[in-house]
Design a protein around this motif. Structure first.
Motif, mmCIF file in Angstrom:
data_model
loop_
_atom_site.group_PDB
_atom_site.id
_atom_site.type_symbol
_atom_site.label_atom_id
_atom_site.label_comp_id
_atom_site.label_asym_id
_atom_site.label_seq_id
_atom_site.Cartn_x
_atom_site.Cartn_y
_atom_site.Cartn_z
ATOM 1 N N TYR A 65 1.065 -1.124 0.054
ATOM 2 C CA TYR A 65 0.041 -0.138 -0.077
ATOM 3 C C TYR A 65 0.794 1.275 0.113
ATOM 4 O O TYR A 65 1.574 1.274 0.693
ATOM 5 N N LYS A 95 -6.418 -0.872 -6.327
ATOM 6 C CA LYS A 95 -5.370 -2.003 -6.379
ATOM 7 C C LYS A 95 -4.954 -2.105 -7.925
ATOM 8 O O LYS A 95 -6.017 -2.443 -8.716
ATOM 9 N N GLY A 110 -3.719 1.855 -3.123
ATOM 10 C CA GLY A 110 -3.659 3.224 -2.611
ATOM 11 C C GLY A 110 -4.932 3.946 -3.091
ATOM 12 O O GLY A 110 -5.925 3.405 -3.677
#
Length: 113
Positions: A65, A95, A110
């Motif tokens: 992430y 993703k 993120g």
């Protein structure tokens, strides 16, 4: 407590896989422990490595992430690596999934566009 984290990606042929991972990470390995393994430090004390291990090849799942998702995706595209999939979740979370030639999955998540 000190903590180093290593995420391994088994590949069938180290020499064949190495150039793709150098393009993916945008650099040569941080270090080479032996003739069938290459390691990249992706954040302080956080490492991703490939290792020649034909019996396990193609089954890795590595997810990170990150704060700069769009920048990472754009940089990978500049190096000729395009996502295999892109998933969008609630709250603007994205993703982005990449796969090497053997099917190993490396993903970034993120908030992105």
């Amino acid at each position: 407590m000190a903590l180093d984290l290593f995420a391994g990606i088994p590949v069938t042929d180290y020499a064949t896989a190495l150039p793709w991972y150098e393009r993916f990470f945008g650099a040569e390995p941080s270090f080479l422990p032996n003739e069938i393994e290459a390691v990249w430090e992706v954040a302080e004390h956080r490492y991703v490595y490939i290792v020649q291990d034909p019996k396990r090849a193609g089954h890795a799942l590595v997810f990170s992430y990150v704060e700069d998702l769009d920048e990472r995706v754009a940089e990978l595209a500049r190096r000729g690596i395009e996502p295999a999939e892109r998933e969008t979740f609630g709250g603007g979370v994205v993703k982005v999934i990449y796969r090497d030639a053997e099917g190993n999955e490396i993903s970034y998540g993120g908030t992105g566009t």
